[in-house]
Design a protein around this motif. Structure first.
Motif, PDB file in Angstrom:
ATOM      1  N   LYS A 149       0.829  -1.207   0.000  1.00 34.37           N
ATOM      2  CA  LYS A 149       0.000   0.000   0.000  1.00 34.37           C
ATOM      3  C   LYS A 149       0.865   1.260   0.000  1.00 34.37           C
ATOM      4  CE  LYS A 149      -4.148  -1.920   0.604  1.00 34.37           C
ATOM      5  NZ  LYS A 149      -4.970  -2.088  -0.510  1.00 34.37           N
ATOM      6  N   GLY A 150       1.901   1.277   0.839  1.00 30.73           N
ATOM      7  CA  GLY A 150       2.795   2.428   0.904  1.00 30.73           C
ATOM      8  C   GLY A 150       3.485   2.680  -0.422  1.00 30.73           C
ATOM      9  N   ASN A 151       3.903   1.615  -1.086  1.00 28.82           N
ATOM     10  CA  ASN A 151       4.567   1.766  -2.373  1.00 28.82           C
ATOM     11  C   ASN A 151       3.623   2.332  -3.416  1.00 28.82           C
ATOM     12  OD1 ASN A 151       6.985   0.811  -1.389  1.00 28.82           O
ATOM     13  ND2 ASN A 151       6.567  -1.302  -1.978  1.00 28.82           N
ATOM     14  N   GLU A 152       2.372   1.904  -3.402  1.00 32.01           N
ATOM     15  CA  GLU A 152       1.398   2.448  -4.343  1.00 32.01           C
ATOM     16  C   GLU A 152       1.228   3.940  -4.111  1.00 32.01           C
ATOM     17  OE1 GLU A 152      -2.225   0.272  -4.081  1.00 32.01           O
ATOM     18  OE2 GLU A 152      -1.268  -1.605  -4.623  1.00 32.01           O
ATOM     19  N   PHE A 153       1.136   4.347  -2.861  1.00 33.95           N
ATOM     20  CA  PHE A 153       0.964   5.763  -2.558  1.00 33.95           C
ATOM     21  C   PHE A 153       2.185   6.550  -3.013  1.00 33.95           C
ATOM     22  CE2 PHE A 153       1.791   9.421   0.050  1.00 33.95           C
ATOM     23  CZ  PHE A 153       0.661  10.154  -0.213  1.00 33.95           C
ATOM     24  N   GLN A 154       3.379   6.060  -2.720  1.00 30.57           N
ATOM     25  CA  GLN A 154       4.597   6.763  -3.077  1.00 30.57           C
ATOM     26  C   GLN A 154       4.679   6.982  -4.578  1.00 30.57           C
ATOM     27  OE1 GLN A 154       7.889   4.681  -1.335  1.00 30.57           O
ATOM     28  NE2 GLN A 154       7.186   5.069   0.742  1.00 30.57           N
ATOM     29  N   ASP A 155       4.156   6.072  -5.348  1.00 33.49           N
ATOM     30  CA  ASP A 155       4.182   6.216  -6.793  1.00 33.49           C
ATOM     31  C   ASP A 155       3.156   7.234  -7.282  1.00 33.49           C
ATOM     32  OD1 ASP A 155       4.796   2.681  -7.390  1.00 33.49           O
ATOM     33  OD2 ASP A 155       6.168   4.317  -6.951  1.00 33.49           O
ATOM     34  N   MET A 156       2.086   7.434  -6.541  1.00 35.60           N
ATOM     35  CA  MET A 156       1.018   8.339  -6.976  1.00 35.60           C
ATOM     36  C   MET A 156       1.359   9.810  -6.792  1.00 35.60           C
ATOM     37  SD  MET A 156      -2.562   6.578  -5.815  1.00 35.60           S
ATOM     38  CE  MET A 156      -3.354   8.156  -5.871  1.00 35.60           C
ATOM     39  N   LEU A 157       2.031  10.175  -5.704  1.00 39.35           N
ATOM     40  CA  LEU A 157       2.267  11.584  -5.409  1.00 39.35           C
ATOM     41  C   LEU A 157       3.116  12.272  -6.480  1.00 39.35           C
ATOM     42  CD1 LEU A 157       1.179  13.466  -3.267  1.00 39.35           C
ATOM     43  CD2 LEU A 157       3.222  13.032  -1.910  1.00 39.35           C
ATOM     44  N   PRO A 158       4.233  11.665  -6.927  1.00 38.73           N
ATOM     45  CA  PRO A 158       4.989  12.314  -8.010  1.00 38.73           C
ATOM     46  C   PRO A 158       4.175  12.429  -9.303  1.00 38.73           C
ATOM     47  CG  PRO A 158       6.364  10.723  -6.895  1.00 38.73           C
ATOM     48  CD  PRO A 158       4.963  10.536  -6.365  1.00 38.73           C
ATOM     49  N   MET A 159       3.351  11.428  -9.596  1.00 40.56           N
ATOM     50  CA  MET A 159       2.495  11.513 -10.790  1.00 40.56           C
ATOM     51  C   MET A 159       1.515  12.671 -10.652  1.00 40.56           C
ATOM     52  SD  MET A 159       1.679   7.576 -12.003  1.00 40.56           S
ATOM     53  CE  MET A 159       0.162   7.621 -11.114  1.00 40.56           C
ATOM     54  N   MET A 160       0.968  12.838  -9.457  1.00 39.44           N
ATOM     55  CA  MET A 160       0.050  13.955  -9.230  1.00 39.44           C
ATOM     56  C   MET A 160       0.781  15.283  -9.407  1.00 39.44           C
ATOM     57  SD  MET A 160      -2.145  12.606  -5.943  1.00 39.44           S
ATOM     58  CE  MET A 160      -2.889  14.202  -5.647  1.00 39.44           C
ATOM     59  N   ALA A 161       2.009  15.362  -8.895  1.00 40.63           N
ATOM     60  CA  ALA A 161       2.785  16.602  -9.018  1.00 40.63           C
ATOM     61  C   ALA A 161       3.056  16.927 -10.484  1.00 40.63           C
ATOM     62  CB  ALA A 161       4.099  16.485  -8.245  1.00 40.63           C
ATOM     63  N   ASP A 162       3.422  15.901 -11.263  1.00 41.95           N
ATOM     64  CA  ASP A 162       3.675  16.122 -12.685  1.00 41.95           C
ATOM     65  C   ASP A 162       2.415  16.578 -13.404  1.00 41.95           C
ATOM     66  OD1 ASP A 162       6.329  15.422 -12.448  1.00 41.95           O
ATOM     67  OD2 ASP A 162       6.028  13.360 -13.146  1.00 41.95           O
ATOM     68  N   LYS A 163       1.302  15.960 -13.073  1.00 45.21           N
ATOM     69  CA  LYS A 163       0.043  16.255 -13.753  1.00 45.21           C
ATOM     70  C   LYS A 163      -0.536  17.609 -13.335  1.00 45.21           C
ATOM     71  CE  LYS A 163      -4.581  14.393 -14.451  1.00 45.21           C
ATOM     72  NZ  LYS A 163      -5.534  13.346 -14.101  1.00 45.21           N
ATOM     73  N   LEU A 164      -0.479  17.903 -12.037  1.00 46.30           N
ATOM     74  CA  LEU A 164      -1.168  19.078 -11.495  1.00 46.30           C
ATOM     75  C   LEU A 164      -0.267  20.299 -11.306  1.00 46.30           C
ATOM     76  CD1 LEU A 164      -3.163  17.223  -8.694  1.00 46.30           C
ATOM     77  CD2 LEU A 164      -4.032  17.950 -10.927  1.00 46.30           C
ATOM     78  N   GLY A 165       1.039  20.091 -11.281  1.00 47.85           N
ATOM     79  CA  GLY A 165       1.945  21.186 -10.956  1.00 47.85           C
ATOM     80  C   GLY A 165       1.945  21.419  -9.450  1.00 47.85           C
TER      81      GLY A 165
ATOM     82  N   LYS B  84      -3.273  21.987  -3.587  1.00 48.57           N
ATOM     83  CA  LYS B  84      -4.739  22.008  -3.479  1.00 48.57           C
ATOM     84  C   LYS B  84      -5.284  20.606  -3.226  1.00 48.57           C
ATOM     85  CE  LYS B  84      -5.498  26.124  -6.261  1.00 48.57           C
ATOM     86  NZ  LYS B  84      -5.950  26.663  -7.537  1.00 48.57           N
ATOM     87  N   GLU B  85      -4.724  19.604  -3.923  1.00 44.98           N
ATOM     88  CA  GLU B  85      -5.182  18.222  -3.721  1.00 44.98           C
ATOM     89  C   GLU B  85      -4.832  17.720  -2.323  1.00 44.98           C
ATOM     90  OE1 GLU B  85      -7.217  16.273  -5.663  1.00 44.98           O
ATOM     91  OE2 GLU B  85      -7.419  18.193  -6.704  1.00 44.98           O
ATOM     92  N   LEU B  86      -3.657  18.079  -1.832  1.00 44.61           N
ATOM     93  CA  LEU B  86      -3.296  17.696  -0.468  1.00 44.61           C
ATOM     94  C   LEU B  86      -4.243  18.340   0.541  1.00 44.61           C
ATOM     95  CD1 LEU B  86       0.601  17.785  -0.568  1.00 44.61           C
ATOM     96  CD2 LEU B  86      -0.865  15.764  -0.374  1.00 44.61           C
TER      97      LEU B  86
END
Length: 110
Positions: free
Chosen positions: A5-21, A27-29
């Motif tokens: 679960k932790g690994n899945e989350f760690q992979d999502m945050l950088p993707m969100m940063a790339d997508k959202l700036g 704002k998402e946090l």
């Protein structure tokens, strides 16, 4: 947060940063904080995290894992996470995003 679960989350945050700036990620946090916080206290407590963890896709976390998350992020020792502590914790749980943040900071300083 160890395990899959932790690994899945760690992979999502950088993707969100790339997508959202940067602004979009913040704002998402903030939205995530609002979903997890205790409405009466205005902070994330163990109880509010346990109650709402399924909302963020982590329904299987054990009580000791949830307590560890709160304890790890609790910088002022009040037993809960305010919005800043939550955001700092999310960055700390994402080593890739931390490395990228350091690179952004170095670029901005030069």
């Amino acid at each position: 947060m160890a395990g899959r679960k932790g690994n899945e989350f760690q992979d999502m945050l950088p993707m969100m940063a790339d997508k959202l700036g940067g602004d979009g990620l913040i704002k998402e946090l903030c939205k995530g904080f609002s979903l997890l916080m205790d409405r009466d206290k205005g902070v994330i407590t163990f109880e509010s995290l346990k109650k709402n963890s399924a909302i963020i896709g982590l329904p299987d976390l054990k009580d000791d894992e949830l307590r560890s998350m709160v304890k790890e992020g609790d910088l002022d020792g009040d037993g809960a996470l305010d919005q800043m502590e939550f955001c700092v914790l999310m960055f700390r749980l994402s080593p890739q995003l931390m490395q990228e943040s350091e690179a952004w900071l170095q670029t901005a300083l030069h």
